[in-house]
Design a protein around this motif. Structure first.
Motif, PDB file in Angstrom:
ATOM      1  N   LEU A 205       0.840  -1.200   0.000  1.00  0.00           N
ATOM      2  CA  LEU A 205       0.000   0.000   0.000  1.00  0.00           C
ATOM      3  C   LEU A 205       0.873   1.247   0.000  1.00  0.00           C
ATOM      4  O   LEU A 205       0.578   2.222  -0.694  1.00  0.00           O
ATOM      5  CB  LEU A 205      -0.943   0.008   1.201  1.00  0.00           C
ATOM      6  CG  LEU A 205      -1.986   1.135   1.206  1.00  0.00           C
ATOM      7  CD1 LEU A 205      -3.310   0.653   1.788  1.00  0.00           C
ATOM      8  CD2 LEU A 205      -1.506   2.356   1.996  1.00  0.00           C
ATOM      9  N   LEU A 206       1.951   1.203   0.773  1.00  0.00           N
ATOM     10  CA  LEU A 206       2.871   2.339   0.781  1.00  0.00           C
ATOM     11  C   LEU A 206       3.403   2.594  -0.624  1.00  0.00           C
ATOM     12  O   LEU A 206       3.490   3.739  -1.078  1.00  0.00           O
ATOM     13  CB  LEU A 206       4.030   2.058   1.736  1.00  0.00           C
ATOM     14  CG  LEU A 206       5.005   3.211   1.982  1.00  0.00           C
ATOM     15  CD1 LEU A 206       4.342   4.294   2.819  1.00  0.00           C
ATOM     16  CD2 LEU A 206       6.262   2.708   2.683  1.00  0.00           C
ATOM     17  N   MET A 243       9.750   5.149   0.021  1.00  0.00           N
ATOM     18  CA  MET A 243       9.469   6.517   0.458  1.00  0.00           C
ATOM     19  C   MET A 243      10.251   7.560  -0.342  1.00  0.00           C
ATOM     20  O   MET A 243       9.789   8.671  -0.545  1.00  0.00           O
ATOM     21  CB  MET A 243       9.775   6.660   1.953  1.00  0.00           C
ATOM     22  CG  MET A 243       8.718   6.042   2.849  1.00  0.00           C
ATOM     23  SD  MET A 243       9.011   6.386   4.607  1.00  0.00           S
ATOM     24  CE  MET A 243      10.053   5.005   5.047  1.00  0.00           C
ATOM     25  N   ASN A 244      11.413   7.180  -0.827  1.00  0.00           N
ATOM     26  CA  ASN A 244      12.233   8.110  -1.599  1.00  0.00           C
ATOM     27  C   ASN A 244      11.641   8.432  -2.965  1.00  0.00           C
ATOM     28  O   ASN A 244      12.072   9.373  -3.625  1.00  0.00           O
ATOM     29  CB  ASN A 244      13.645   7.549  -1.767  1.00  0.00           C
ATOM     30  CG  ASN A 244      14.448   7.646  -0.479  1.00  0.00           C
ATOM     31  OD1 ASN A 244      14.210   8.529   0.344  1.00  0.00           O
ATOM     32  ND2 ASN A 244      15.384   6.726  -0.284  1.00  0.00           N
ATOM     33  N   HIS A 245      10.634   7.652  -3.383  1.00  0.00           N
ATOM     34  CA  HIS A 245      10.009   7.878  -4.692  1.00  0.00           C
ATOM     35  C   HIS A 245       8.794   8.793  -4.617  1.00  0.00           C
ATOM     36  O   HIS A 245       8.136   9.044  -5.619  1.00  0.00           O
ATOM     37  CB  HIS A 245       9.603   6.543  -5.325  1.00  0.00           C
ATOM     38  CG  HIS A 245      10.768   5.730  -5.813  1.00  0.00           C
ATOM     39  ND1 HIS A 245      11.507   6.071  -6.919  1.00  0.00           N
ATOM     40  CD2 HIS A 245      11.325   4.603  -5.328  1.00  0.00           C
ATOM     41  CE1 HIS A 245      12.462   5.186  -7.107  1.00  0.00           C
ATOM     42  NE2 HIS A 245      12.382   4.280  -6.144  1.00  0.00           N
ATOM     43  N   SER A 246       8.468   9.276  -3.442  1.00  0.00           N
ATOM     44  CA  SER A 246       7.303  10.147  -3.275  1.00  0.00           C
ATOM     45  C   SER A 246       7.681  11.371  -2.467  1.00  0.00           C
ATOM     46  O   SER A 246       8.212  11.248  -1.349  1.00  0.00           O
ATOM     47  CB  SER A 246       6.165   9.397  -2.561  1.00  0.00           C
ATOM     48  OG  SER A 246       5.169  10.297  -2.101  1.00  0.00           O
ATOM     49  N   SER A 247       7.401  12.555  -3.000  1.00  0.00           N
ATOM     50  CA  SER A 247       7.737  13.788  -2.283  1.00  0.00           C
ATOM     51  C   SER A 247       6.931  13.917  -0.995  1.00  0.00           C
ATOM     52  O   SER A 247       7.435  14.424   0.017  1.00  0.00           O
ATOM     53  CB  SER A 247       7.493  15.006  -3.181  1.00  0.00           C
ATOM     54  OG  SER A 247       6.132  15.067  -3.592  1.00  0.00           O
ATOM     55  N   LYS A 251       8.381  14.038   2.718  1.00  0.00           N
ATOM     56  CA  LYS A 251       8.052  15.204   3.538  1.00  0.00           C
ATOM     57  C   LYS A 251       7.627  14.793   4.952  1.00  0.00           C
ATOM     58  O   LYS A 251       7.971  15.444   5.944  1.00  0.00           O
ATOM     59  CB  LYS A 251       6.935  16.001   2.851  1.00  0.00           C
ATOM     60  CG  LYS A 251       6.451  17.218   3.621  1.00  0.00           C
ATOM     61  CD  LYS A 251       5.341  17.915   2.834  1.00  0.00           C
ATOM     62  CE  LYS A 251       4.779  19.106   3.589  1.00  0.00           C
ATOM     63  NZ  LYS A 251       3.668  19.755   2.822  1.00  0.00           N
ATOM     64  N   TYR A 252       6.844  13.704   5.030  1.00  0.00           N
ATOM     65  CA  TYR A 252       6.309  13.267   6.320  1.00  0.00           C
ATOM     66  C   TYR A 252       6.942  11.965   6.786  1.00  0.00           C
ATOM     67  O   TYR A 252       6.292  11.147   7.454  1.00  0.00           O
ATOM     68  CB  TYR A 252       4.787  13.107   6.232  1.00  0.00           C
ATOM     69  CG  TYR A 252       4.058  14.390   5.928  1.00  0.00           C
ATOM     70  CD1 TYR A 252       4.001  15.417   6.869  1.00  0.00           C
ATOM     71  CD2 TYR A 252       3.433  14.582   4.699  1.00  0.00           C
ATOM     72  CE1 TYR A 252       3.329  16.593   6.600  1.00  0.00           C
ATOM     73  CE2 TYR A 252       2.762  15.765   4.417  1.00  0.00           C
ATOM     74  CZ  TYR A 252       2.710  16.767   5.373  1.00  0.00           C
ATOM     75  OH  TYR A 252       2.056  17.940   5.106  1.00  0.00           O
ATOM     76  N   LYS A 253       8.196  11.773   6.464  1.00  0.00           N
ATOM     77  CA  LYS A 253       8.876  10.519   6.789  1.00  0.00           C
ATOM     78  C   LYS A 253       8.819  10.200   8.277  1.00  0.00           C
ATOM     79  O   LYS A 253       8.735   9.033   8.678  1.00  0.00           O
ATOM     80  CB  LYS A 253      10.333  10.588   6.316  1.00  0.00           C
ATOM     81  CG  LYS A 253      11.050   9.253   6.346  1.00  0.00           C
ATOM     82  CD  LYS A 253      12.410   9.346   5.676  1.00  0.00           C
ATOM     83  CE  LYS A 253      13.094   7.980   5.642  1.00  0.00           C
ATOM     84  NZ  LYS A 253      14.402   8.042   4.930  1.00  0.00           N
TER      85      LYS A 253
END
Length: 309
Positions: A205-206, A243-247, A251-253
């Motif tokens: 899902l992520l 996560m590195n593939h989505s701004s 942003k909310y890491k």
């Protein structure tokens, strides 16, 4: 950290649950164990929220059946509940809407039990609806101090009442427990408790957050920015790489908690698709995917046996 300074968490899992598998329940258990081990969180409830029938996924059986299977799967759990709200709506609801629904419901429920730090020193008695007349609970009386409720006792009352309505909580609020038996009109405030709803999901899902146009960006901002996510990695996926593939994810890491444990549970058992295929082919390995009460219900109701999805 003391128990009252830790963040109290409700884990919410949305999905088809077509059918719900052992892996889905393991996700809840693994997430709870990991959050507890961090020393920062206490998981006080879990919610399984099956998707509406109009979601349109191939092979999706009626929500009537999916809700029953979910209830059978969690019947032995003392902290995971099934919520039918999504299924009972007129049409499909976004994940963002489901999170907001539980936040709003929790705020209404806790109006009878918890008092925000800025509210007046008159509040409804525990369990009494707010639209009914309520007595002033700060009175000059001679109540025995030893009988005064502690934060832990009140939290227990909250849990008992909310277990009947799917253990909902707001995403992140800070409440102060108020002593019903405070003497001389003084406000006796106990520990402030932070309550959050976190979306529980697998790394698949992520990864879907990174697919252009699949998710509404405003919804993603709310889900990750206002609520937060607990991710259970699946099939060797690397959540940090995803996560590195989505701004927005970058942003909310800090709002994305990745479960890291030594569990040997194969996350392939989460797969409802593999469960359906095993049922269609009469594969005895279906017992690896589904708990026995769910298998019994499927066979009795003749679900998936001749399905193509």
């Amino acid at each position: 950290m003391t128990e009252t300074t830790k963040t109290h968490v409700i884990l919410l899992a949305c999905g088809s649950f077509n059918p719900i598998t052992k892996g889905h329940i393991q996700m809840f258990e693994r997430a709870r164990d990991y959050l507890h081990k961090t020393g920062r969180f206490i998981v006080i409830g879990g919610i399984v929220s099956p998707v509406h029938d109009s979601y349109g996924k191939t092979g999706l059986v009626s929500s009537r059946h999916r809700l029953t299977m979910c209830q059978l799967a969690v019947q032995s759990s003392d902290w995971i509940r099934v919520d039918p709200w999504e299924c009972y709506q007129d049409t499909w609801q976004t994940t963002c809407s489901v999170l907001e629904h539980h936040r709003d419901l929790m705020k209404r429920v806790t109006g009878c039990i918890l008092s925000n730090v800025n509210t007046p020193s008159i509040t409804p008695v525990i369990g009494q609806p707010q639209n009914e007349s309520s007595q002033t609970i700060y009175q000059n009386n001679n109540n025995n101090v030893s009988n005064k409720p502690t934060a832990a006792k009140i939290l227990g009352k909250v849990g008992e009442s909310l277990s009947r309505i799917c253990c909902v909580r707001p995403p992140m609020e800070r409440f102060t427990f108020v002593d019903e038996n405070a003497n001389l009109g003084t406000v006796m405030r106990y520990e402030e408790i932070e309550l959050r709803i976190l979306l529980l999901c697998g790394s698949d899902l992520l990864e879907s957050f990174c697919i252009p146009g699949l998710w509404n960006e405003a919804d993603m901002e709310v889900i990750v920015g206002e609520f937060g996510i607990v991710v259970v990695p699946r099939d060797g996926a690397d959540p940090d790489r995803i996560m590195n593939h989505s701004s927005i994810l970058r942003k909310y890491k800090n709002n994305i908690l990745v479960v890291k444990d030594d569990s040997n549970h194969p996350m392939s058992v989460v797969s409802s698709t593999k469960s359906r295929l095993a049922l269609q082919h009469g594969d005895g390995h279906v017992v690896d995917y589904l708990c026995q009460p769910v298998i019994d219900y499927i066979l009795k109701s003749q679900l998936y046996i001749n399905a193509s999805g």
